[in-house]
Write a protein that holds these residues in place. Structure first.
Motif, PDB file in Angstrom:
ATOM      1  N   GLN A   1      -3.476  -0.521   3.976  1.00 57.14           N
ATOM      2  CA  GLN A   1      -2.252  -1.220   3.591  1.00 57.14           C
ATOM      3  C   GLN A   1      -1.854  -0.889   2.154  1.00 57.14           C
ATOM      4  O   GLN A   1      -0.714  -0.534   1.886  1.00 57.14           O
ATOM      5  CB  GLN A   1      -2.417  -2.728   3.773  1.00 57.14           C
ATOM      6  CG  GLN A   1      -1.116  -3.480   3.555  1.00 57.14           C
ATOM      7  CD  GLN A   1      -1.257  -4.957   3.888  1.00 57.14           C
ATOM      8  OE1 GLN A   1      -2.351  -5.481   4.019  1.00 57.14           O
ATOM      9  NE2 GLN A   1      -0.141  -5.624   4.020  1.00 57.14           N
ATOM     10  N   TRP A   2      -2.778  -0.971   1.222  1.00 61.25           N
ATOM     11  CA  TRP A   2      -2.483  -0.688  -0.183  1.00 61.25           C
ATOM     12  C   TRP A   2      -2.121   0.781  -0.365  1.00 61.25           C
ATOM     13  O   TRP A   2      -1.140   1.107  -1.024  1.00 61.25           O
ATOM     14  CB  TRP A   2      -3.683  -1.055  -1.069  1.00 61.25           C
ATOM     15  CG  TRP A   2      -3.467  -0.702  -2.500  1.00 61.25           C
ATOM     16  CD1 TRP A   2      -2.730  -1.411  -3.404  1.00 61.25           C
ATOM     17  CD2 TRP A   2      -3.951   0.448  -3.195  1.00 61.25           C
ATOM     18  NE1 TRP A   2      -2.743  -0.770  -4.620  1.00 61.25           N
ATOM     19  CE2 TRP A   2      -3.487   0.376  -4.515  1.00 61.25           C
ATOM     20  CE3 TRP A   2      -4.743   1.533  -2.823  1.00 61.25           C
ATOM     21  CZ2 TRP A   2      -3.790   1.335  -5.472  1.00 61.25           C
ATOM     22  CZ3 TRP A   2      -5.044   2.488  -3.772  1.00 61.25           C
ATOM     23  CH2 TRP A   2      -4.570   2.381  -5.071  1.00 61.25           C
TER      24      TRP A   2
ATOM     25  N   GLU B   1      -0.956   2.939   1.840  1.00 59.12           N
ATOM     26  CA  GLU B   1       0.338   3.267   2.457  1.00 59.12           C
ATOM     27  C   GLU B   1       1.493   2.796   1.589  1.00 59.12           C
ATOM     28  O   GLU B   1       2.471   3.515   1.391  1.00 59.12           O
ATOM     29  CB  GLU B   1       0.442   2.677   3.855  1.00 59.12           C
ATOM     30  CG  GLU B   1       1.694   3.146   4.552  1.00 59.12           C
ATOM     31  CD  GLU B   1       1.765   2.743   6.012  1.00 59.12           C
ATOM     32  OE1 GLU B   1       2.807   3.019   6.613  1.00 59.12           O
ATOM     33  OE2 GLU B   1       0.804   2.163   6.534  1.00 59.12           O
ATOM     34  N   ALA B   2       1.384   1.606   1.035  1.00 60.36           N
ATOM     35  CA  ALA B   2       2.451   1.081   0.179  1.00 60.36           C
ATOM     36  C   ALA B   2       2.603   1.931  -1.082  1.00 60.36           C
ATOM     37  O   ALA B   2       3.721   2.267  -1.482  1.00 60.36           O
ATOM     38  CB  ALA B   2       2.165  -0.371  -0.191  1.00 60.36           C
ATOM     39  N   GLU B   3       1.488   2.281  -1.703  1.00 60.40           N
ATOM     40  CA  GLU B   3       1.533   3.081  -2.938  1.00 60.40           C
ATOM     41  C   GLU B   3       2.044   4.498  -2.680  1.00 60.40           C
ATOM     42  O   GLU B   3       2.861   5.017  -3.425  1.00 60.40           O
ATOM     43  CB  GLU B   3       0.135   3.159  -3.571  1.00 60.40           C
ATOM     44  CG  GLU B   3      -0.313   1.902  -4.251  1.00 60.40           C
ATOM     45  CD  GLU B   3       0.512   1.580  -5.490  1.00 60.40           C
ATOM     46  OE1 GLU B   3       0.648   2.449  -6.373  1.00 60.40           O
ATOM     47  OE2 GLU B   3       1.035   0.457  -5.557  1.00 60.40           O
TER      48      GLU B   3
ATOM     49  N   SER C   1       3.593   5.914   0.081  1.00 64.64           N
ATOM     50  CA  SER C   1       4.866   6.135   0.771  1.00 64.64           C
ATOM     51  C   SER C   1       6.015   6.291  -0.210  1.00 64.64           C
ATOM     52  O   SER C   1       6.966   7.029   0.044  1.00 64.64           O
ATOM     53  CB  SER C   1       5.149   4.994   1.745  1.00 64.64           C
ATOM     54  OG  SER C   1       4.234   5.045   2.807  1.00 64.64           O
ATOM     55  N   ARG C   2       5.924   5.629  -1.351  1.00 64.26           N
ATOM     56  CA  ARG C   2       7.007   5.746  -2.337  1.00 64.26           C
ATOM     57  C   ARG C   2       6.886   7.014  -3.194  1.00 64.26           C
ATOM     58  O   ARG C   2       7.817   7.379  -3.901  1.00 64.26           O
ATOM     59  CB  ARG C   2       7.043   4.506  -3.228  1.00 64.26           C
ATOM     60  CG  ARG C   2       5.839   4.336  -4.125  1.00 64.26           C
ATOM     61  CD  ARG C   2       5.927   3.053  -4.973  1.00 64.26           C
ATOM     62  NE  ARG C   2       4.762   2.907  -5.795  1.00 64.26           N
ATOM     63  CZ  ARG C   2       4.532   3.568  -6.933  1.00 64.26           C
ATOM     64  NH1 ARG C   2       5.419   4.431  -7.370  1.00 64.26           N
ATOM     65  NH2 ARG C   2       3.433   3.364  -7.620  1.00 64.26           N
TER      66      ARG C   2
END
Length: 117
Positions: free
Chosen positions: A100-101, A103-105, A107-108
């Motif tokens: 989760q962490w 992917e969030a970091e 993906s941007r």
């Protein structure tokens, strides 16, 4: 057209992945990168890939699949470093256990046309 796979990080996970791909004769050009010269030298001696790169950006140029095999907290920084050299349409993934962490970091950080999965 031949596929190109880049494995970044040649520790336990990345090294094992490279050896398994060699053993299974994966039909792709495989580029490896490791931070330490000694690790890169050993990978070249073992014949784990088509190419062992001194510079990480050389490993990812033209890669269809990029596999990040570095510690979880180092993944976003490595991705930021290679982002300008990622091929449009490439898929980038990692072997980290925390999704989760990461992917969030990450993906941007990838450019348009590149998928972090």
């Amino acid at each position: 057209m031949s596929q190109r796979i880049a494995i970044l990080g040649l520790g336990l996970m990345g090294g094992s992945l490279a050896l398994a791909m060699r053993e299974k004769a994966v039909p792709a050009s495989i580029a490896l990168w490791g931070r330490r010269a000694e690790t890169r030298r050993r990978a070249a001696e073992l014949g784990c890939s088509s190419e062992v790169c001194e510079f990480v950006n050389d490993a990812v140029k033209g890669a269809d699949l990029v596999i990040l095999c570095v510690p979880v907290c180092a993944t976003p920084e490595l991705l930021a470093d290679i982002a300008p050299d990622l091929k449009h349409g490439a898929v980038v993934t990692d072997v980290g256990s925390t999704k989760q962490w990461i992917e969030a970091e990450c993906s941007r950080l990838v450019p348009d046309g590149v998928e972090f999965a």
